[in-house]
Design an enzyme around this catalytic site. Structure first.
Site: not given
Ligand code: AMP
Length: 407
Positions: A7, A91, A180, A241, A331, A333, A384
């Protein structure tokens, strides 16, 4: 098959070396700050052995050479000869209208990617640099491009056209593409597996909620609509965003604040979303913490974030004409039971019943709806890199079969 998944970003290369037969990640790592004298290579082997090296890595060509070298390393590597890298999966962010699935990389494919640079000027050039570097350092290894946009390419025109002059679509390819794709494909397929139903027989809404957020309506295996558009700026509220917006707002703000195009672009991409509304953070954890401490702006940002997801549920259930499953990933979800609860509250009339206790369980693929819920709700950590490795292995196996049939 042992597949190197790459990536390549503008100043970073992330990699995983995966055995697709047992889905084991043999090693993974990244090189950050490419282009500087203090680039950082971090490498972790399957047994936990980890190394971190800092040094000058001025371009992607050298970065790829380092990745191969560390895989070959006597003390920290996992292969003895570069021929053990059987395939490379790249990717690629934007395939435009040219790719509706993963493809074997050929000179023609590289040329088409170059022609699509205008659609993703920040992302496609480093993707191409990674491909060109691999051609040089692994000349005999087959490579596959897996596109973020490909899964959404079967969307019908009624979903991908904007209400602007048709000429702009024809002339500049301005339309909804969606992103995505590998994540939506992986988690929706996995949801079908967990449901014990054929993927091409069910209707799914997939929510990828990370720093970037998008939602997709998947009708019997086909993405029929998705919230990100011409760029990843459209749709849900995200970390920084803005998501959906009246298009006259940027024009109004430019006039009022005397902003340039570049400045308003930065405002919409970097200073909006959760960060823009709350003024506190783009990180959902920090936002929830401060909201629970009584910060009203954090609460507002949280509410706008969740409300917009709920609104898309309504739209996509109507577009799909029914629903069998909802999947959360990314993260937020995967981790935020607070967001899932807020989004899923009061949807019983649609056959969506959240189980509050199951919603609190962390880790792994899981179902969080009640047994009585007509629509099943899943949390499925996205993977992914594994999708890219599996797609690559499949295409390369087909190629090998074709070649052996010919000879
Ligand atoms: P990603 O881009 O998939 O790595 O997701 C990042 C987002 O996931 C950020 O807003 C983090 O705050 C959120 N995140 C990661 N762990 C948690 C958690 N335990 N509770 C709430 N949000 C989280």
């Amino acid at each position: 098959m042992k597949v190197l998944v790459l990536n390549c970003g503008s100043s970073s290369v992330k990699y995983q070396f995966i055995n697709t037969e047992n889905k084991l990640v043999l090693s993974k790592g990244s090189i950050e700050s490419i282009g500087s004298s203090s680039a950082i290579l971090t490498h972790q082997r399957y047994d936990g052995d980890t190394i971190k090296i800092t040094g000058e890595i001025l371009d992607h060509d050298l970065a790829i050479e380092y990745v191969i070298a560390v895989l070959l390393s006597k003390n920290h590597g996992v292969i003895k000869d570069r021929s053990e890298i059987e395939a490379v999966g790249h990717r690629v962010v934007h395939g435009g209208e040219d790719f509706s699935g993963s493809v074997l990389i050929t000179d023609t494919v590289i040329q088409t990617l170059r022609e699509n640079i205008e659609l993703a000027p920040l992302h496609n050039p480093p993707n191409i640099k990674g491909i060109v570097a691999c051609l040089k350092h692994l000349p005999d290894v087959p490579m596959v491009g897996v596109f973020d946009t490909a899964f959404h390419q079967k969307m019908p025109p009624r979903a991908f056209l904007y209400g602007i002059p048709y000429l702009l679509y024809k002339r500049y390819k301005i339309r909804r593409y969606g992103f995505h794709g590998t994540s939506h494909l992986y988690v929706s397929k996995r949801a079908a597996e967990l449901l014990g139903k054929a993927y091409d027989s069910i209707k799914i809404i997939s929510c990828h909620l990370g720093n970037g957020c998008s939602i997709a309506a998947i009708d019997r295996g086909i993405s029929i609509d998705t919230s990100m558009g011409f760029t990843p700026l459209e749709g849900l509220l995200m970390g920084t965003r803005c998501g959906d917006l009246d298009p006259s707002i940027p024009l109004h703000v430019m006039a009022k604040e005397d902003l340039t195009l570049a400045e308003v672009n930065t405002m919409l991409n970097k200073h909006s979303g959760l960060m823009g509304i709350s003024g506190v953070s783009n990180d959902m954890r920090e936002l929830i913490k401060t909201m629970n401490e009584g910060n009203e702006r954090s609460r507002l940002a949280f509410e706008v974030f969740c409300y917009r997801i709920k609104k898309y549920f309504g739209a996509y259930i109507a577009a799909l004409g029914g629903l069998d499953a909802i999947v959360f990933t990314g993260g937020i979800g995967e981790n935020s039971f607070e967001v899932r609860k807020e989004v899923l509250t009061n949807l019983e009339f649609l056959g969506i019943e959240l189980d509050d206790e199951k919603n609190l369980i962390q880790n792994g693929d899981r179902i969080i709806s009640k047994d009585s819920s007509k629509v099943k709700v899943f949390v499925i950590p996205t993977n992914e890199e594994l999708v890219i490795a599996l797609e690559t292995a499949q295409i390369v196996s087909e190629l090998r079969k074709e070649m052996s049939n010919k000879s």
